[in-house]
Design an enzyme around this catalytic site. Structure first.
Site, PDB file in Angstrom:
ATOM      1  N   LYS A 248     -10.772  -1.919  36.138  1.00 40.50           N
ATOM      2  CA  LYS A 248      -9.367  -1.542  36.251  1.00 40.50           C
ATOM      3  C   LYS A 248      -9.234  -0.062  36.604  1.00 40.50           C
ATOM      4  O   LYS A 248     -10.133   0.733  36.312  1.00 40.50           O
ATOM      5  CB  LYS A 248      -8.652  -1.772  34.910  1.00 40.50           C
TER       6      LYS A 248
ATOM      7  N   ARG B 190      -8.299 -16.195  31.396  1.00 37.47           N
ATOM      8  CA  ARG B 190      -8.379 -17.632  31.677  1.00 37.47           C
ATOM      9  C   ARG B 190      -9.763 -18.188  31.371  1.00 37.47           C
ATOM     10  O   ARG B 190      -9.895 -19.383  31.091  1.00 37.47           O
ATOM     11  CB  ARG B 190      -7.974 -17.905  33.123  1.00 37.47           C
TER      12      ARG B 190
END
Length: 503
Positions: free
Chosen positions: A281, A355
């Site tokens: 990130k 996920r």
């Protein structure tokens, strides 16, 4: 210290001498209805006009009274439930501000009476106020001045108890219910706000298990990395593989003897810090990734409240917890990961880690725990922040009735949800070439992430709640304060209550 202490809200029949009083001010057809307020304080209407009292929701004005006393007027607008919640939160904040006033020269605290009196507040409720409005007021009072700080300084003075003055004894029940909603929300905030140098997966799941052990009938089990490896939880292990702090899986079980309706399995994302892994990130905003376990925190807070309320529904909660770090043992783009149950995923972006851990837990809940109904909660996609902003959660569901019931539960507790589509035109993009499924299929990000998760629900009725936007706040509004918001916790509690009522 967790859980954070909240304002205690209670119902009393008579006002207490020496306790500061607040009087709600509604909007009338031609302006604020000042006469009843003036009568309550035994002052002239001219005084209220002079200090500029307003009926707009959450506007709080101090009313000077004889002998150095004071009271408050708080606007409630047209009296909608959300306006009562805003008014309660504003009163809690005004009380702290009043208690914390200091003289600039000496730094001495201004004397507002004995501590037991100064830390109390009473609100004169109008006749005929509805139960939902009282619940909203109690929720605002309990949560509006929530604070979480790691500090060596002594705790500042705060409002400790709010008394709702009314002759209606039936209002005790909605106030008690609102206290549990507030407790669930506040615990979720506590967990989200805790810094990640403390909050690793072991601490996070261990603290939740300890708190669950204090509630009758609620059982907790924490699975370690060896157990996860032995049972094939490849998604959780892959995401947690780059961290020195190994992953965990928390299981909470509530099985009341008189349970009715479906067995509900809740799954909450528990990523205690997310660097993005190899798909790193940007540095800007990464510090907020301490709240990336807000879905898991909401599930934990909700489960404790469900058990304390004794709701007659069998509920199991699963919180897969890991740190997504960057190291020589991190999972990589291009890897193929085998999940619990055997299905495989081709990794495309290690920052789509939520996920991966949720997939393991969903299959485990469906197969091992034999769920009848699955609901998952996660800060899953930045796409949902773009679609719905920072105050509304998205609901993806395989059953329209399930979506409606979740949204209705949120409306009753003051949390906004919006129905989102599971667009079948994008389902084929989830199919993998090298593996069974593709981790980051092309298409609208929130929709394709939900479609990915659907692959692991075993065909059960299922809803996915994406709270990437409302899980964090950068400023105060209504009963929300800056930081982790605890969003979804009380919606889940109210949803379980609706299942108990349906049977």
């Amino acid at each position: 210290m967790i859980p954070t202490s909240l304002v205690e809200v209670d119902v009393v029949r008579r006002p207490r001498d020496g306790v500061p009083t607040a009087v709600p001010l509604p909007a009338g057809e031609s302006g604020p209805e000042l006469a009843p307020v003036a009568e309550a304080f035994e002052v002239d209407v001219a005084l209220l006009e002079a200090i500029g009292v307003k009926s707009s929701a959450g506007d709080v004005r101090t009313v000077p009274l004889p002998e150095g006393r004071f009271g408050w007027v708080v606007g409630i607008g047209s009296g909608e439930d959300e306006q009562w919640r805003t008014a309660g939160a504003a009163l809690a904040r005004a009380t702290r501000e009043k208690l914390g006033e200091t003289g600039e020269a000496e730094g001495d605290t201004v004397d507002f009476g004995e501590p037991s009196e100064a830390e109390y507040l009473q609100i004169r409720l109008p006749a005929g106020i509805g139960q939902d409005a009282v619940s909203a007021l109690a929720l605002g009072l309990a949560l509006g001045d929530y604070r979480f700080r790691v500090t060596g300084q002594p705790a500042p003075p705060r409002l400790r108890k709010a008394l709702l003055v009314t002759d209606d004894e039936e209002l005790r029940e909605p106030v008690a219910r609102a206290r549990e909603w507030a407790a669930a929300t506040a615990l979720a905030r506590d967990l989200a706000n805790s810094p990640s140098n403390v909050k690793d997966p072991d601490w996070f799941t261990g603290l939740a298990a300890r708190l669950a052990g204090e509630v009758d009938g609620l059982t907790a089990t924490v699975r370690d990395e060896k157990w996860l490896a032995d049972h094939g939880f490849g998604g959780i292990l892959a995401v947690g593989g780059g961290s020195a702090s190994p992953p965990r899986l928390l299981e909470l079980t509530w099985r009341p003897a008189d349970a009715t309706g479906p067995h509900l399995v809740l799954v909450g994302k528990g990523i205690t810090f997310d660097t993005g892994g190899i798909s790193l990130k940007p540095a800007e905003g990464m510090h907020l990734m301490r709240t990336d376990m807000s879905g898991g925190a909401a599930v934990i807070g909700a489960m404790l409240a469900v058990a304390r309320l004794g709701l007659r529904v069998r509920v199991t909660a699963l919180v897969p917890s890991a740190e997504n770090h960057l190291s020589g043992s991190s999972y990589r783009p291009g890897d193929v990961v085998r999940h619990y149950g055997g299905k495989t995923t081709e990794v495309g972006n290690t920052d789509a880690e939520g996920r991966m851990v949720m997939a393991d837990a969903l299959v485990y809940g469906a197969r091992h725990h034999e769920a009848d109904l699955l609901v998952d909660v996660a800060t899953l996609t930045g796409a949902m922040k773009v679609a719905l902003g920072l105050r509304t959660g998205g609901v993806f569901a395989t059953d329209p009735d399930l979506s409606r019931r979740l949204r209705d539960a949120g409306e009753r507790v003051g949390e906004a949800w919006w129905p989102m589509p599971l667009i079948e035109d994008h389902a084929e993009a989830v199919r993998g070439e090298l593996a069974d499924v593709n981790q980051i299929p092309q298409g609208p990000g929130g929709v394709t992430a939900a479609l990915f998760l659907r692959e692991f629900t075993e065909g059960l009725p299922w809803a996915h709640l994406d709270i990437a936007g409302p899980a964090r706040a950068d400023k105060n509004y209504a009963e929300v304060v800056a930081g982790g918001t605890g969003f979804a916790a009380r919606s889940l509690v109210e949803f379980v209550a609706s299942l108990a009522e349906r049977g």
